[in-house]
Design an enzyme around this catalytic site. Structure first.
Site, PDB file in Angstrom:
ATOM      1  N   HIS A   1       2.373   5.483  13.157  1.00  0.00           N
ATOM      2  CA  HIS A   1       1.290   6.381  12.718  1.00  0.00           C
ATOM      3  C   HIS A   1       1.403   7.795  13.289  1.00  0.00           C
ATOM      4  CE1 HIS A   1      -1.589   2.793  11.657  1.00  0.00           C
ATOM      5  NE2 HIS A   1      -0.483   2.814  10.936  1.00  0.00           N
TER       6      HIS A   1
ATOM      7  N   ASP B   1       4.551  -4.403   3.391  1.00  0.00           N
ATOM      8  CA  ASP B   1       3.890  -3.239   3.984  1.00  0.00           C
ATOM      9  C   ASP B   1       4.993  -2.429   4.649  1.00  0.00           C
ATOM     10  OD1 ASP B   1       2.422  -1.485   5.625  1.00  0.00           O
ATOM     11  OD2 ASP B   1       0.756  -2.865   5.825  1.00  0.00           O
TER      12      ASP B   1
ATOM     13  N   GLY C   1      -7.942  -9.312  15.770  1.00  0.00           N
ATOM     14  CA  GLY C   1      -7.805  -8.425  14.622  1.00  0.00           C
ATOM     15  C   GLY C   1      -6.510  -8.660  13.883  1.00  0.00           C
TER      16      GLY C   1
ATOM     17  N   HIS D   1       0.838  -1.199   0.000  1.00  0.00           N
ATOM     18  CA  HIS D   1       0.000   0.000   0.000  1.00  0.00           C
ATOM     19  C   HIS D   1       0.873   1.248   0.000  1.00  0.00           C
ATOM     20  CE1 HIS D   1      -0.043   1.617   4.243  1.00  0.00           C
ATOM     21  NE2 HIS D   1       0.306   0.379   4.568  1.00  0.00           N
TER      22      HIS D   1
ATOM     23  N   HIS E   1     -12.321 -18.469   4.969  1.00  0.00           N
ATOM     24  CA  HIS E   1     -11.245 -19.458   5.090  1.00  0.00           C
ATOM     25  C   HIS E   1     -11.390 -20.159   6.437  1.00  0.00           C
ATOM     26  CE1 HIS E   1      -7.265 -21.256   4.957  1.00  0.00           C
ATOM     27  NE2 HIS E   1      -6.979 -20.646   3.824  1.00  0.00           N
TER      28      HIS E   1
ATOM     29  N   SER F   1     -12.751 -36.946  15.874  1.00  0.00           N
ATOM     30  CA  SER F   1     -12.210 -38.085  15.127  1.00  0.00           C
ATOM     31  C   SER F   1     -12.386 -37.922  13.613  1.00  0.00           C
ATOM     32  CB  SER F   1     -12.862 -39.391  15.604  1.00  0.00           C
ATOM     33  OG  SER F   1     -14.268 -39.357  15.439  1.00  0.00           O
TER      34      SER F   1
ATOM     35  N   GLU G   1      -5.178   1.569   2.490  1.00  0.00           N
ATOM     36  CA  GLU G   1      -4.992   0.416   3.385  1.00  0.00           C
ATOM     37  C   GLU G   1      -5.182   0.831   4.827  1.00  0.00           C
ATOM     38  OE1 GLU G   1      -2.503  -2.271   6.008  1.00  0.00           O
ATOM     39  OE2 GLU G   1      -2.473  -0.099   5.717  1.00  0.00           O
ATOM     40  N   GLU G   2      -4.748   2.060   5.140  1.00  0.00           N
ATOM     41  CA  GLU G   2      -4.773   2.501   6.533  1.00  0.00           C
ATOM     42  C   GLU G   2      -6.189   2.644   7.082  1.00  0.00           C
ATOM     43  OE1 GLU G   2      -2.401   2.347   8.336  1.00  0.00           O
ATOM     44  OE2 GLU G   2      -0.538   2.767   7.276  1.00  0.00           O
TER      45      GLU G   2
END
Length: 825
Positions: free
Chosen positions: A602, A492, A783, A416, A773, A674, A463-464
């Site tokens: 940040h 990143d 998070g 990003h 997933h 099992s 992205e942020e």
């Protein structure tokens, strides 16, 4: 005879018969023209013949790339030569120059600077990949035919292209904000200074100290008052402790430390317990040994935390779903139908500095350490004001595509571009490493490289705010990504400290490790990048806080005991590709350790000066990441058999199951695992059979390639193809054998790519169905951190429902059974 006499004789002959001379030249010219025409005709006829045979599909067949190699349009360099050439390109001087260009101005998403940077990246792609510059800037509004075709026609490209896609999410910017301590009559006794000090010793920090105000992206508009209550890190266990003490959070202003979990979940936890608002601060106790208390000076004079620094950031509920809050699961076109947004807070919040937090905490306890007084409240009232401007805002993903021989297989690389302020580490360090990768690939292209598979490189935006740019693009092109992308490489923050950390899908773990062992250590020529996993910072003296050390990011990674590669949770752009679409993914960085200079995440102090003095003075770490990233990409895009290790993945499922069984036991739940155990064992057997098949497929392909005639031409291919069509000659013709071998390779690769997709369930995970997933997902109340077998975990830990847990065991078992069938088909 002398040379002069020979020349004289030739002149006399030419003078005696000029017509013959000119006729000879014309004849030779006509012969050459006819030969070239016949050659081109033969090529066209050959291709047509092979198309009829289904041997050379122009868009997807495995045969086309194989024949391209045969015709000599493959690599001009060997794989070893390509890798050596690539590794010679990333350069510390170039990386430093790029960082100084990118990290010395703000790039907030949707700002004018952000758009200018998007165009800078576009120009870089065009220059390095020799992309022809169109008359009009290729900036396409998402959803238009130009934008759609830019991605959907990647499979048809013959040369590199670059463009910008524009999406339109709902985001916000700050208007005004305040934090006050009120007297009993409602007057303000104290006003927090919410602007960082901007020390002139750091020139960019001073220049831009209030350019991007300190606020939470996607935070709730609000003007609230209440007593202040301390909640440690704002984790679920912290809030549970408050409830156990009989604390009532209704109407309270919660103050909590950064760390432990994603910031948005701190607000979510308080909101669900009736709090009126939340303040979040950065505590020096979480800075390891590098504190003022231990004798280190505060930045910019030294490596310790500047007490006025503030961590901006999104407070989206990232474990519910990322991306534009108002278009969950579908792209944020300009005219999109929008929802209210269910993954953003309903109460206001603000980030504050340690200097402000220290004063507020004194309201809870005038004596002693207020940070240990969980559950106690202030006597005075605190007022929190957060006014924001919510609106649809444009963002710009800058994209480039390099076509390969195999048209339906694409490697995706992304980083990003947007930052909360300058972002020298986050994400400019990643952009700098990607800059060097782009230069390296440009050099390879100039030396005749054409990748076996397509390569797409993305400079993601927003992205942020919550992984917005990557999520909207992947939601826009979900089918194309699922059908074409073989792996996603993310970068990143590439440099924020001393320790190299890598995370990824278990199928990529061996590739990540082997490549790291082939890249030199950035600072020690006797070591490799892999050895940098245990590096620490230089500031080691002084005491540390035990609780904070346990929660330090360097100690929170969940690494595989077999490979040393960590599990991917969330918090960066790999999320949509891995956890919604099932694309094997990876990430890497040099991260801060407890003995590194404090990384002012940040803040205005994530600056170029801080990067050059403390994080990477030589910029060797930036280059090391670039070398690893590019070398990994080359091995993924140019390997005949994709280097995806499904057996490693299937073996790690044993660890996932063991952890979930231990969890159930600790909770005194009786769950029958099992069926899941059996499905894992069956999958492991199928994967080991695939290992044998892919090894033999590659061997047979190379053998068939070596058995082809050396002097291969379109005419010889045409002759053999016609013989085969007419049923003449032997059925063991070399080209037939070669094509069959290529088909076998493609089939094996299809199974390898299908492995990660085998964990995708269309129904998703309960209460956060965007995540599909069932092998790994960001923890519901983490998070950033990962939870394996998440649907089962959530049923046990949060639902406390054994019936639901057993249903999830059955669902995961069925998925693995279907995946086994894919592998053995």
């Amino acid at each position: 005879m002398s040379s002069e006499k020979v020349a004289d004789k030739v002149d006399r002959l030419e003078q005696q018969s000029p017509p013959c001379k000119h006729a000879s030249r014309r004849s030779r010219l006509w012969i050459l023209v006819v030969v070239l025409l016949i050659y081109q005709l033969l090529k066209l006829v050959t291709r047509s013949c092979l198309d009829i045979l289904d041997y050379a599909s122009l868009s997807s067949g495995p045969q086309k790339w194989a024949l391209n190699i045969v015709f000599g349009s493959g690599q001009a360099l060997s794989s070893v030569e390509l890798e050596d050439l690539y590794l010679s390109v990333p350069d510390t001087d170039s990386a430093l120059a790029a960082s100084r260009a990118y990290a010395t101005h703000p790039h907030l998403a949707s700002s004018k600077e952000d758009y200018e940077d998007a165009k800078v990246m576009l120009k870089l792609f065009q220059d390095q990949f020799n992309v022809s510059t169109p008359k009009e800037l290729p900036v396409y509004s998402a959803g238009t035919s130009a934008s759609r075709n830019a991605t959907l026609h990647i499979n048809k490209l013959n040369s590199p292209v670059a463009w910008i896609d524009v999406y339109y999410p709902v985001m916000n910017t700050p208007l005004d904000r305040s934090v006050q301590i009120l007297d009993s009559d409602g007057t303000a006794l104290w006003d927090a200074d919410l602007v960082e000090d901007g020390d002139p010793a750091d020139p960019e920090a001073a220049k831009y100290k209030d350019y991007v105000p300190t606020w939470h992206g996607l935070s709730k508009e609000g003007d609230v008052q209440g007593q202040l209550i301390y909640a440690n890190y704002g984790r679920q266990e912290d809030y549970q402790e408050l409830l156990a003490l009989g604390t009532n959070l209704t109407g309270k202003i919660v103050i909590t430390k950064y760390g432990g979990i994603f910031r948005g979940l701190k607000i979510k936890g308080a909101q669900e317990l009736g709090a009126a608002g939340v303040l979040v601060y950065s505590d020096p106790r979480d800075d390891g040994s590098v504190t003022v208390e231990n004798g280190y000076e505060a930045y910019p004079a030294g490596p310790a935390r500047n007490p006025t620094s503030v961590e901006r950031g999104s407070v989206q509920f990232i474990s519910q779903y990322p991306g534009d809050p108002t278009t969950p699961g579908y792209p944020a076109y300009e005219n999109a139908t929008r929802t209210e947004g269910e993954n953003i807070p309903k109460i206001p919040s603000l980030p504050i500095s340690w200097a402000n937090a220290e004063r507020l905490l004194a309201e809870i306890s005038r004596n002693g350490d207020a940070r240990k007084l969980t559950g106690k409240t202030s006597e005075r009232t605190i007022k929190l004001v957060n006014h924001v401007d919510n609106k649809v805002m444009p963002i710009w993903n800058t994209m480039a595509a390099i076509p390969g021989h195999i048209k339906n297989e694409t490697l995706l690389i992304g980083c990003h571009r947007d930052a909360w302020v300058m972002g020298a580490a986050d994400p400019t360090s990643g952009t700098v490493s990607l800059h060097e990768v782009i230069r390296g690939f440009g050099t390879l292209l100039a030396h005749g490289w054409k990748p076996l598979r397509n390569v797409v490189i993305a400079s993601w935006d927003a992205e942020e705010y919550g992984l917005v740019g990557s999520t909207e693009w992947a939601e826009d092109f979900a089918d194309w990504v699922s059908d074409n992308v073989v792996a996603y490489i993310n970068v990143d923050v590439s440099v924020a400290g001393s320790q190299w950390v890598s995370a990824g899908s278990p199928s990529l773990a061996h590739l990540i490790r082997k490549t790291a062992q082939d890249v030199p250590h950035p600072l020690d020529s006797t070591k490799t990048l892999w050895d940098a996993r245990t590096d620490i910072g230089p500031f080691t003296h002084g005491s540390v806080d035990d609780e904070s050390i346990k929660l330090h990011p360097a100690n929170q990674l969940r690494r595989s005991p077999d490979t040393g590669i960590a599990t991917l949770g969330s918090g960066s752009d790999f999320t949509v590709f891995l956890q919604r679409l099932g694309i094997a993914s990876m990430d890497q960085s040099f991260s801060m350790t407890p003995s590194d200079a404090v990384y002012h995440y940040h803040s205005i102090y994530d600056s170029q000066r801080w990067q050059e003095i403390y994080a990477d003075p030589t910029f060797s770490r930036h280059v090391a990441v670039a070398k690893h990233l590019g070398l990994t990409a080359l091995r993924l895009t140019d390997s005949i058999i994709l280097p995806l290790n499904t057996t490693q993945y299937s073996l790690e499922l044993d660890d996932y199951l063991a952890q979930i069984e231990e969890l159930a036991s600790s909770l005194s739940f009786s769950v029958d695992f099992s069926a899941l155990s059996h499905s894992i064992k069956t999958l492991q057997g199928a994967s080991q059979e695939l290992d044998d098949e892919k090894a033999e497929a590659e061997e047979k392909f190379k053998e068939a390639l070596s058995n082809l005639p050396q002097a291969y031409t379109p005419s010889s291919v045409l002759f053999r193809a016609l013989k085969w069509v007419l049923g003449l000659g032997k059925r063991t013709d070399p080209i037939e054998t070669f094509i069959k071998a290529a088909k076998r390779v493609q089939k094996a690769n299809t199974k390898l790519v299908a492995f990660e997709k085998g964990f995708i369930s269309e129904d998703g995970i309960k209460d956060r169905e965007w995540y599909r997933h069932l092998g790994v997902a960001p923890g519901k109340w983490l998070g950033y951190g990962a939870t394996t077998l998440p649907s089962i975990y959530d049923a046990l830990v949060f639902e406390k429902n054994t019936t639901l847990a057993e249903a999830e065991v059955e669902r995961v078992s069925a998925l693995l059974g279907d995946l086994t069938n894919v592998l053995v088909s």
